[in-house]
Design an enzyme around this catalytic site. Structure first.
Site, PDB file in Angstrom:
ATOM      1  N   ASP A  53      43.070  39.824  42.295  1.00 37.65           N
ATOM      2  CA  ASP A  53      42.043  40.848  42.179  1.00 37.65           C
ATOM      3  C   ASP A  53      40.991  40.267  41.215  1.00 37.65           C
ATOM      4  OD1 ASP A  53      40.516  43.066  42.312  1.00 37.65           O
ATOM      5  OD2 ASP A  53      42.077  44.484  41.723  1.00 37.65           O
TER       6      ASP A  53
HETATM    7  C1  BGC Z   1      39.092  45.993  42.698  1.00 35.88           C
HETATM    8  C2  BGC Z   1      39.413  45.470  44.071  1.00 35.88           C
HETATM    9  C3  BGC Z   1      38.174  44.942  44.716  1.00 35.88           C
HETATM   10  C4  BGC Z   1      37.573  43.865  43.836  1.00 35.88           C
HETATM   11  C5  BGC Z   1      36.316  43.251  44.375  1.00 35.88           C
HETATM   12  C6  BGC Z   1      38.342  44.977  41.863  1.00 35.88           C
HETATM   13  O1  BGC Z   1      37.885  45.522  40.682  1.00 35.88           O
HETATM   14  O2  BGC Z   1      40.269  46.383  42.040  1.00 35.88           O
HETATM   15  O3  BGC Z   1      40.005  46.469  44.849  1.00 35.88           O
HETATM   16  O4  BGC Z   1      38.436  44.472  45.998  1.00 35.88           O
HETATM   17  O5  BGC Z   1      37.268  44.429  42.564  1.00 35.88           O
HETATM   18  O6  BGC Z   1      35.248  44.107  44.280  1.00 35.88           O
END
Ligand code: BGC
Length: 762
Positions: A279
């Protein structure tokens, strides 16, 4: 002497010859040469660049090595291009309810890049219809492809452990079987277009509070049976191209640094073939992440690249591990449309997709109450719309689960479109309230942690009375919104004072005049419904229904579509009834999952706690009869087939969600009263028409996870098959036996908690 000279000359000539040939040979190219050949020729620096994305840092800043090519502004991340090997950059974008990209490109306002906001995950799961979810996925995937995106950072499939998790709307259910099957259907649909998915967040990312550091302390059994099980189903059924590890730690280690999770379980046990990505900014030790099998670090940083290079040089990271991760990334890139130079149109058929979003939205809405058949409403009725949500309907949550839409259909607009009329005095009161509030708080749905709800205006008694007098029916919409970065507060679960008092006033005003009040719940997760439900004659749980919200709500209220959704989460009477209420969201460092496997209905059923809305509940405008439950054999021999006949016993065409629960015999392991093991939805049945549904149980469906043995064990004894219209409404029961204790699957001893957990037991 002569001979030696000759040998030396020959050798030197040979070396020179090889060098010349080598220098002249073109470098191996992706897609033409085996991946291993390319990896062999890559420099350490190139490898370190490839395993770190380019992400947000470089978006839109050119095409040099190590930079994103900025093709899709607003996309969350990229992988780098390395031109000398023919490796293109690829694009990764959010998110679960639709593509989250910029609606306009810098300097060009002539063309827009709006996307479809699909109904949120919780709504889709409430359809219990995997074919429908796949259909959404097929259309969603086309949009992803036509906007030039290679991987969508979706579906989100964490277990809805607690009602206050701010991201519950992105996820499917409290139950892993529902979550896993919904995710698999979505992945299948999206990937049928030749674009990839990233099932997330792996795993146990069940809260937003301290999400980047929190340590989830969970027993091996609860992990295996609840928090990993949905991912296991999705991986085995649909092979997502990528899996996104989560921010949190599980039992002391960041998930992205956990070899047990990302390699032993995900790859060795479940057979995952794709690439694991972090993530965004997840974990903290790039070398540990590489070792664990977290192939791609997003969005990637220079610090991480340097750490990887240094570790290879000083021997703390075996270059073979790095090569393995690079190979996985190249294997992914080979599959992408970016590699194939697909010339995407930037013009997906948004109109056709909106029609699918509308159908899916209607099919996942849940009719909670319908006293004396107040619904469906006859066409043309004069409606008094109350509640800001009637006019400014919440179509989905905020943060990376939000979508840039060109329009959204409010509840009022949808019903007007369907031929109803709206009280103009009320409409102008609400329009003023919304306008004034938007001036103070412009909508910032894309920004993390920004969830503002327009407050309800005070209504004068005369406005309520005259609306009740001059209209035939009242609709009150209760709205909630939440999103990434922040959990909901208890006050968000409860009704506010003004909502309570307006509901009471409206109930009185309409009932006094012999008229009805309908409540629409425009929410992404549970709220309190017990204390006020008597004020409403009908309640429609419309969730956050995506771009076509109001039209889909009108489809249900007008009877164009017969409601067939059922809840895939339990609504507690009060928050304190939740098994995780005492531990959520933990302290600064740890959250202890001491409810163990007793999540959602597993808890409410096993401990005799009455919910406000049970798991699996939903009404229809027709009624259904359940009959003729048959099992294929009296004793289990590798599998058991159950059949049941469902008949439409009412007056309108409709379809029914049917659930199969299993009660397993007790042994040394505690067992929940019932667990969902299969489900199906009938086709649309005409009045009087029947359909026989077939469910198959395999050995693993009988088994529980025994941490002492690191194995799934099915106990000998009597198993009860319970066919239900909901978890609390079991219609038919039949039993079978298993003659001896059976080890169904032996797995790794992994993810052991570092501390003893005082787990809830029956
Ligand atoms: C989120 C993810 C997301 C990623 C990219 C993160 O903060 O938890 O779900 O896909 O950012 O934007």
């Amino acid at each position: 002497m002569k001979t030696i000279n000759l040998f030396a000359v020959t050798t030197i000539t040979a070396i020179l010859f090889v060098q010349v040939v080598f220098a002249q040979q073109p470098l191996p190219q992706l897609g033409k040469a085996p991946i291993g050949e390319i990896v062999k020729m890559m420099t350490l620096e190139e490898k370190a660049l490839l395993v770190t994305g380019t992400g947000l840092r470089f978006a839109g800043s050119g095409t040099a090595i190590g930079e994103a090519d900025g093709r899709v502004p607003g996309a969350a991340g990229n992988t780098i291009n390395i031109n000398r090997f023919g490796i293109p950059g690829t694009v990764l974008a959010d998110g679960p309810a639709g593509i989250r990209i910029d609606p306009f490109h810098k300097g060009d306002s002539t063309k827009s890049y709006y996307a479809t906001a699909w109904p949120v995950g919780t709504l889709l799961a409430s359809s219990w219809d995997t074919a429908l979810v796949k259909k959404v996925g097929v259309a969603f995937g086309n949009e992803i492809k036509e906007y030039g995106v290679d991987v969508i950072l979706a579906p989100g499939m964490n277990i809805q452990r607690n009602p206050l998790n701010g991201r519950n709307f992105e996820y499917y259910s409290e139950d892993p079987l529902v979550s896993g099957n919904m995710a698999a259907a979505m992945v299948d649909g999206i990937q049928s277009n030749g674009v990839g998915t990233s099932i997330k967040h792996f795993a146990a990312n069940n809260q937003e509070t301290y999400r980047n550091t929190i340590n989830a302390v969970i027993s091996e059994r609860a992990l295996r049976e609840i928090y990993l099980r949905g991912f296991e189903i999705a991986v085995k059924q649909s092979q997502p191209w990528t899996v996104m590890s989560s921010y949190n730690k599980i039992n002391g280690t960041y998930t992205s640094e956990q070899n047990d999770l990302l390699t032993k379980i995900l790859r060795d046990e479940w057979g995952f073939k794709g690439m694991v990505i972090t993530d965004w900014y997840g974990g903290h030790d790039a070398v540990a992440q590489m070792n664990a099998g977290n192939d791609l670090l997003e969005p990637g940083s220079k610090r991480q690249q340097q750490a990887i290079i240094d570790a290879v040089k000083n021997g703390t990271l075996d270059v073979k591990i790095l090569d393995r991760n690079v190979e996985r990334i190249l294997t992914y890139i080979l599959k992408t449309e970016s590699f194939k130079h697909y010339s995407y149109s930037n013009a997906p058929d948004l109109k056709a997709h909106a029609a699918i979003a509308r159908q899916a939205a209607a099919e996942g809405m849940v009719l909670l109450k319908n006293d004396k058949g107040v619904l469906p409403l006859n066409k043309g009725k004069r409606i008094a719309f109350f509640g800001v949500g009637s006019y400014n309907t919440i179509i989905g949550g905020t943060g990376s689960g939000a979508v840039n839409v060109a329009y959204k259909v409010s509840v009022e607009k949808g019903l007007i479109n369907a031929g109803f009329s709206s009280d103009q005095n009320l409409a102008s009161i609400y329009a003023a309230q919304i306008k004034n509030d938007l001036l103070l708080h412009p909508e910032k749905n894309m920004t993390l942690g920004k969830t503002h709800l327009i407050p309800e205006p005070e209504l004068k008694a005369e406005d309520i009375n005259s609306a009740a007098e001059s209209n035939e029916v009242g609709i009150y919409t209760i709205k909630r919104n939440a999103g990434e970065g922040v959990d909901r507060k208890l006050a968000d679960f409860s009704l506010s004072d003004i909502e309570h008092s307006q509901l009471r006033q409206l109930g009185d005003a309409f009932h006094k005049r012999g008229k009805k009040l309908i409540v629409i719940l425009n929410i992404g997760g549970q709220i309190e419904v017990s204390s006020w439900k008597q004020d409403a004659d009908a309640i429609l749980l419309a969730w956050q229904p995506g771009i076509e919200a109001g039209n889909a709500i009108a489809d249900i209220l007008s009877g164009r579509i017969n409601p067939s959704g059922k809840t895939a989460i339990t609504f507690p009477v009060k928050y304190e009834d939740e098994p995780s209420a005492k531990t959520f969201p933990g302290n600064l460092t740890d959250v202890i999952y001491n409810e163990g496997i007793y999540v959602g209905y597993r808890y409410f059923r096993s401990f005799g706690v009455k919910p406000a809305v049970p798991f699996g509940f939903g009404l229809s405008y027709t009624t259904f009869g359940y009959a003729n439950l048959k099992l294929s054999a009296p004793a289990f021999e590798g599998k058991m087939v159950a059949t049941v006949t469902i008949k439409n016993t009412g007056k309108s065409v409709g379809n029914e969600v049917v659930q199969l629960y299993l009660t397993a015999p007790h042994s040394s392991l505690d067992k929940p009263s019932e667990e969902l093991k299969a489900f199906a939805k009938t086709k649309l049945l005409k009045p009087g028409e029947s359909q026989t549904l077939t469910f198959t149980l395999n050995s693993k469906d009988l088994a529980s996870f025994d941490p002492g043995l690191s194995a799934w064990i099915a106990d000998a004894g009597k198993y009860e098959v319970k066919i239900g219209a909901s978890s609390e409404d079991i219609k038919l029961i039949k039993s079978f036996t298993l003659s001896k204790n059976t080890t169904v699957e032996k797995v790794h001893h992994a993810l052991t908690p570092l501390v003893a957990i005082d787990e809830l037991k029956k």
